[in-house]
Structures are given as C-alpha cells and as structure tokens.
Design an enzyme around this catalytic site. Structure first.
Site, PDB file in Angstrom:
ATOM      1  N   LEU A  35      92.468  42.197 -38.299  1.00  0.00           N
ATOM      2  CA  LEU A  35      91.833  41.166 -37.474  1.00  0.00           C
ATOM      3  C   LEU A  35      91.632  39.852 -38.231  1.00  0.00           C
ATOM      4  O   LEU A  35      91.314  39.843 -39.415  1.00  0.00           O
ATOM      5  CB  LEU A  35      90.483  41.683 -36.962  1.00  0.00           C
ATOM      6  CG  LEU A  35      90.563  42.964 -36.115  1.00  0.00           C
ATOM      7  CD1 LEU A  35      89.167  43.382 -35.650  1.00  0.00           C
ATOM      8  CD2 LEU A  35      91.496  42.795 -34.914  1.00  0.00           C
ATOM      9  N   HIS A  36      91.848  38.756 -37.506  1.00  0.00           N
ATOM     10  CA  HIS A  36      91.627  37.417 -38.050  1.00  0.00           C
ATOM     11  C   HIS A  36      90.807  36.607 -37.039  1.00  0.00           C
ATOM     12  O   HIS A  36      90.418  37.142 -35.985  1.00  0.00           O
ATOM     13  CB  HIS A  36      92.964  36.736 -38.370  1.00  0.00           C
ATOM     14  CG  HIS A  36      93.954  36.779 -37.240  1.00  0.00           C
ATOM     15  ND1 HIS A  36      93.731  36.160 -36.030  1.00  0.00           N
ATOM     16  CD2 HIS A  36      95.161  37.390 -37.111  1.00  0.00           C
ATOM     17  CE1 HIS A  36      94.750  36.354 -35.226  1.00  0.00           C
ATOM     18  NE2 HIS A  36      95.652  37.126 -35.851  1.00  0.00           N
ATOM     19  N   GLY A  38      91.577  34.526 -34.884  1.00  0.00           N
ATOM     20  CA  GLY A  38      92.142  34.480 -33.526  1.00  0.00           C
ATOM     21  C   GLY A  38      91.613  35.646 -32.694  1.00  0.00           C
ATOM     22  O   GLY A  38      91.161  35.475 -31.556  1.00  0.00           O
ATOM     23  N   HIS A  39      91.672  36.855 -33.279  1.00  0.00           N
ATOM     24  CA  HIS A  39      91.136  38.033 -32.580  1.00  0.00           C
ATOM     25  C   HIS A  39      89.635  37.851 -32.309  1.00  0.00           C
ATOM     26  O   HIS A  39      89.143  38.165 -31.226  1.00  0.00           O
ATOM     27  CB  HIS A  39      91.295  39.299 -33.447  1.00  0.00           C
ATOM     28  CG  HIS A  39      92.719  39.684 -33.733  1.00  0.00           C
ATOM     29  ND1 HIS A  39      93.255  39.647 -34.997  1.00  0.00           N
ATOM     30  CD2 HIS A  39      93.702  40.136 -32.922  1.00  0.00           C
ATOM     31  CE1 HIS A  39      94.514  40.061 -34.950  1.00  0.00           C
ATOM     32  NE2 HIS A  39      94.813  40.364 -33.716  1.00  0.00           N
ATOM     33  N   GLY A 149      95.341  36.676 -25.785  1.00  0.00           N
ATOM     34  CA  GLY A 149      95.481  35.334 -26.347  1.00  0.00           C
ATOM     35  C   GLY A 149      96.696  34.603 -25.798  1.00  0.00           C
ATOM     36  O   GLY A 149      97.739  35.208 -25.553  1.00  0.00           O
ATOM     37  N   GLU A 150      96.539  33.292 -25.656  1.00  0.00           N
ATOM     38  CA  GLU A 150      97.686  32.465 -25.258  1.00  0.00           C
ATOM     39  C   GLU A 150      98.724  32.400 -26.378  1.00  0.00           C
ATOM     40  O   GLU A 150      99.837  31.958 -26.154  1.00  0.00           O
ATOM     41  CB  GLU A 150      97.205  31.041 -24.926  1.00  0.00           C
ATOM     42  CG  GLU A 150      96.468  30.954 -23.619  1.00  0.00           C
ATOM     43  CD  GLU A 150      95.978  29.553 -23.309  1.00  0.00           C
ATOM     44  OE1 GLU A 150      96.233  28.626 -24.117  1.00  0.00           O
ATOM     45  OE2 GLU A 150      95.320  29.390 -22.265  1.00  0.00           O
ATOM     46  N   LEU A 186      97.294  31.444 -36.195  1.00  0.00           N
ATOM     47  CA  LEU A 186      96.889  32.634 -36.946  1.00  0.00           C
ATOM     48  C   LEU A 186      97.662  33.834 -36.414  1.00  0.00           C
ATOM     49  O   LEU A 186      97.852  33.978 -35.205  1.00  0.00           O
ATOM     50  CB  LEU A 186      95.393  32.898 -36.784  1.00  0.00           C
ATOM     51  CG  LEU A 186      94.413  31.864 -37.326  1.00  0.00           C
ATOM     52  CD1 LEU A 186      93.005  32.437 -37.338  1.00  0.00           C
ATOM     53  CD2 LEU A 186      94.786  31.418 -38.715  1.00  0.00           C
ATOM     54  N   SER A 187      98.105  34.693 -37.325  1.00  0.00           N
ATOM     55  CA  SER A 187      98.824  35.907 -36.942  1.00  0.00           C
ATOM     56  C   SER A 187      98.637  36.929 -38.050  1.00  0.00           C
ATOM     57  O   SER A 187      98.620  36.571 -39.238  1.00  0.00           O
ATOM     58  CB  SER A 187     100.317  35.596 -36.789  1.00  0.00           C
ATOM     59  OG  SER A 187     101.068  36.789 -36.816  1.00  0.00           O
ATOM     60  N   ARG A 189     100.771  38.752 -39.065  1.00  0.00           N
ATOM     61  CA  ARG A 189     102.020  38.760 -39.841  1.00  0.00           C
ATOM     62  C   ARG A 189     102.081  37.634 -40.874  1.00  0.00           C
ATOM     63  O   ARG A 189     102.976  37.647 -41.729  1.00  0.00           O
ATOM     64  CB  ARG A 189     103.222  38.662 -38.900  1.00  0.00           C
ATOM     65  CG  ARG A 189     103.460  39.935 -38.100  1.00  0.00           C
ATOM     66  CD  ARG A 189     104.812  39.923 -37.402  1.00  0.00           C
ATOM     67  NE  ARG A 189     105.152  41.230 -36.892  1.00  0.00           N
ATOM     68  CZ  ARG A 189     104.970  41.626 -35.623  1.00  0.00           C
ATOM     69  NH1 ARG A 189     104.448  40.805 -34.741  1.00  0.00           N
ATOM     70  NH2 ARG A 189     105.326  42.837 -35.246  1.00  0.00           N
TER      71      ARG A 189
END
Ligand code: AMP
Length: 282
Positions: A35-36, A38-39, A149-150, A186-187, A189
């Site tokens: 998780l980052h 964004g999550h 998320g978009e 943010l991802s 990956r």
C-alpha cells in the site's frame, strides 16, 4: 481502535452483516497490497461515504498474464496493516489463494467491448481476472459501496459496467490519481525502478500533459499520438503499448476533444510496465 484482520470469507461476512444490522454503511477498498498514499487516499475518500471501511488485500493470480510479475509482485502485509490502522480502516480482509480459488473453480466474469482496447490488447485476459475477483470480493464482503482509483481508469469503467450489468447492489465510487511531486503516478510497481529509470518515468505524465496541450491547440490527434510515442521511445522507454486519446465515458477513440476526452498510455521501462491517464484540459 486496532484494525481487525480476517482471512476467512465466512467471518468477514458475519462481521459485515453485524455492522449492517446495526444500520452501519460499509465500504470496500479492493487492493493487491504494497500500500502507498494512492491506496490510502481511497480509504480516506470511502470513509466519507461509509461508517465502516474494509480493505481487501489479495494479489490476484488471475489478472497476471504468463511472464508477468505475479511471483515478484511486492508484498508487505505487516507494513500494510500498520498503514491501514493509522488510516483508521476497520477491517483488513486477506483471503488465501486456496480460499479465493478452491480446487475445481471454473467461473469467469467477463465484460465485453470496454476490455477489447488499451490494456485489453496488451494484457489479454487481464480484465477477466479483475472482474472475476472483484465480483467475488463484492459477494464475499457485501459492502454498500466500493471504491476504485482513476489511476486504473479502464478498470474503473469495466467494474462500473459489470456492477450495472449484474445488478450488483453496490455503489461504485472513484477517486483521482495520487502523484509524486514530479508527477509520476504512485504505483506499487514503482519500487522496481532503478534510480535512472525512476527519472525517466517522470517524463510519462509530462509527455501526456504536453500532448494534451497540443490536442487543445487543435493539433491532429492521431499525429499527436504518433509524436508522443516517438518522444517516449527517444527518451528511453523500452516499448510503448499505447498512447491514445479516448472518451472517458466509453473508451471509444476520440475524433476531437470534448469535456470527456482523456489521454491514456502504457509503457515499459525495462521489465516494469507503467500506465497513466489524465483528462485533456487546459
Ligand atoms: P492495486 O493494489 O494496484 O490493485 O490498486 C488498488 C486500487 O488502488 C485500485 O482501485 C487502483 O486504481 C488504486 N490506485 C492505485 N494507484 C493509485 C494512485 N496513484 N492514486 C489513486 N488510486 C490508486
């Protein structure tokens, strides 16, 4: 209050039923973990629409193609639970692979048309994996609302279509993409990127912005896509799966810019695949 962690479907269902009997509205945030921010923005956003927040963490093998990064996908359950607890989530749902796909599992949920473009071309079968697991998660948890998320805009539209088509009694919400200071989305990956590739990666959102401006200056869309592709390859991206202007409503190829047009891209930097998209506006 400490976050509760449940791996068993029956226990999660029981807990959610108990909440709903008390008149609580329940929200679900499906994730693959690592998780980052964004999550966590999805957790924050859904808390505005729900009294209880469930976050599922499941690295779904069915949405990874052959030769993709399922085995190496980042996993950090202990770190994730800490972040969720800090964010005030109520329950982490962490089903095991054998519970999600027991021996003899034979059903695929598949959405037509929307899944035949963009990532559907470069990752055949990916969206079937996504819709199958999300349909299961929605059935297992039984939330009033779920959020996506978009950042994965095509996935968001595919899930909305599935929920509509299957009369799933759930409201599908969305939240904008959270980005690093230099614009990179943010991802999970992004941890794969070397320092050098990380710098190159920031050129992706910049290129999409420049292309959007070109499109707004009435430049030919197909020619702008071609120039964008050439730019990305010249800057060191290994391959460009697509860079296209499409409708944010139904993903049809844009002939001209209107209020719904978005620009979508998927690229590789070495072995790392990055996607991004944004609305085309001044
Ligand atoms: P994932 O763990 O990659 O399956 O993502 C879980 C959810 O988080 C999906 O709905 C994603 O669209 C969303 N998400 C991933 N990255 C971001 C981001 N940078 N900003 C906002 N949402 C995101």
């Amino acid at each position: 209050m400490a976050i509760e962690k449940l791996g068993q479907i029956a226990l999660v269902r029981k807990e959610v039923h108990a909440w709903r009997r008390k008149g609580k509205r329940v929200g679900l945030v499906p994730t693959m973990g690592a998780l980052h921010a964004g999550h966590l923005s999805l957790v924050k956003e859904i808390a505005k629409h729900a009294d209880k927040v469930v976050v599922s963490i499941f690295v779904n093998p069915k949405q990874f193609g052959e030769g993709e990064d399922f085995e190496h996908y980042p996993r950090d359950l202990a770190g994730d639970l800490k972040k969720l607890e800090k964010e005030g989530a109520d329950l982490a749902f962490t089903p095991a692979e054998e519970a999600m796909y027991p021996k003899g599992f034979r059903t695929t949920v598949s959405v037509a048309k929307l899944t035949r473009v963009l990532c559907g071309v470069s990752r055949p079968g990916h969206f079937d994996g996504v819709t199958t697991v999300v349909a299961k998660l929605l059935n297992q948890v039984g939330p009033d609302c779920a959020i996506f998320g978009e950042k994965d805009y095509q996935q968001l539209l595919v899930i909305k279509q599935m929920a509509r088509d299957l009369d799933l009694p759930v409201e599908i919400l969305s939240a904008p993409t959270v980005r690093e200071k230099d614009g990179l989305a943010l991802s999970s990956r992004n941890v794969y990127l070397s320092e050098h590739d990380r710098r190159t990666a920031a050129l992706l959102p910049k290129a999409l912005k420049t292309m959007s401006h070109m499109a707004l200056e009435h430049k030919d869309l197909r020619d702008t896509e071609k120039k964008g592709r050439q730019f990305l390859l010249s800057e060191g991206f290994t391959t460009v799966d697509y860079v296209e202007f499409r409708s944010g409503k139904d993903l049809s190829l844009a002939e001209r810019i209107d209020g719904d047009t978005r620009i979508f891209a998927a690229v590789h930097l070495g072995k790392t695949r990055l996607i991004d998209n944004m609305p085309v506006k001044g």
